[in-house]
Write a protein that holds these residues in place. Structure first.
Motif, mmCIF file in Angstrom:
data_model
loop_
_atom_site.group_PDB
_atom_site.id
_atom_site.type_symbol
_atom_site.label_atom_id
_atom_site.label_comp_id
_atom_site.label_asym_id
_atom_site.label_seq_id
_atom_site.Cartn_x
_atom_site.Cartn_y
_atom_site.Cartn_z
ATOM 1 N N MET A 41 -37.438 -9.512 39.961
ATOM 2 C CA MET A 41 -36.169 -8.845 40.226
ATOM 3 C C MET A 41 -35.020 -9.857 40.148
ATOM 4 N N PHE A 57 -37.523 -0.583 41.364
ATOM 5 C CA PHE A 57 -37.872 -1.361 42.555
ATOM 6 C C PHE A 57 -38.719 -0.508 43.508
ATOM 7 N N VAL A 67 -42.951 -7.911 44.608
ATOM 8 C CA VAL A 67 -41.622 -8.172 44.054
ATOM 9 C C VAL A 67 -41.249 -9.626 44.339
ATOM 10 N N ARG A 69 -37.980 -11.717 44.213
ATOM 11 C CA ARG A 69 -36.528 -11.588 44.076
ATOM 12 C C ARG A 69 -35.909 -12.930 43.729
#
Length: 232
Positions: A41, A57, A67, A69
């Motif tokens: 992400m 997401f 995920v 980030r």
């Protein structure tokens, strides 16, 4: 990032590179998401203002996909990122003119991504096995334990024994072949999560299952339902 990960032998999906023009874009996007271990992400300030990035997401979390980030310096971290792994960017790691991430930061992100990927795959496998156990025990069966090739032996209420192979991501004919070769003299099932897979792919799996009876597909969320009427 796409180039850097590809050079490191990651199988990278990027919508602008990986979906053919004639494909149903969103359907194929969700299908490819299902076959991913990590969502990388790139969290810019407007990330959650887009319907599609927000949906991507959320659906990654729904599938148990981890995920990672990568946070831009000026991006405020959303409360929705409580379970995400973090790779924050410092202002010195961004070229203001080109927007390019520095090579040092890319190396750091790639290393962290591999750690997250390994954990993500393990978690998704555990989720599949949990669904299997819930389904088998609901109908009065029993999960016996692990066997060859990461197969899981289960006993059904009528004492039939089945070897179940949990499969993370998108199952293929190769998945079926490997499972049958690992347990050639047993009743074999391939457990998978069908949610989000392309309808044409699901149709392909059904077609394949009609012609290869020795090994059968079982949807994780329907495990109890399908095993309740299992015939070797």
């Amino acid at each position: 990032m796409f180039d850097a990960l590809s050079v490191r032998h990651f199988d990278v999906f990027l919508d602008t590179h990986s979906i053919a023009p004639a494909e149903d874009f969103q359907t194929m996007l969700w299908h490819r998401l299902c076959d991913s271990d990590v969502l990388l992400m790139l969290d810019t300030p407007d990330y959650f203002n887009s319907r599609w990035t927000a949906a991507e997401f959320g659906r990654a979390l729904a599938k148990g996909i981890s995920v990672l980030r990568v946070g831009w310096p000026e991006a405020q971290r959303s409360e929705r990122l409580a379970t995400a792994s973090l790779a924050e960017l410092d202002a010195s790691e961004l070229d203001v003119t080109s927007g390019r991430i520095s090579d040092h930061a890319i190396d750091r992100i790639c290393l962290q991504l591999e750690e997250v990927r390994s954990k993500s795959h393990a978690v998704r496998t555990v989720n599949l096995v949990s669904n299997l156990r819930i389904g088998i025990e609901a109908i009065g069966g029993e999960v016996i334990g692990m066997s060859v090739g990461r197969g899981i032996r289960v006993r059904l209420p009528d004492d039939q024994m089945v070897m179940v192979y949990p499969t993370v991501g998108v199952p293929t004919s190769t998945t079926m072949h490997e499972a049958s070769m690992n347990s050639p003299d047993e009743s074999v099932a391939i457990l998978y999560d069908h949610v989000g897979l392309h309808p044409q792919w699901l149709s392909h799996l059904d077609w394949l299952g009609q012609y290869i009876q020795a090994t059968r597909w079982v949807k994780a969320y329907e495990a109890g339902w399908q095993f309740a009427d299992w015939r070797a």
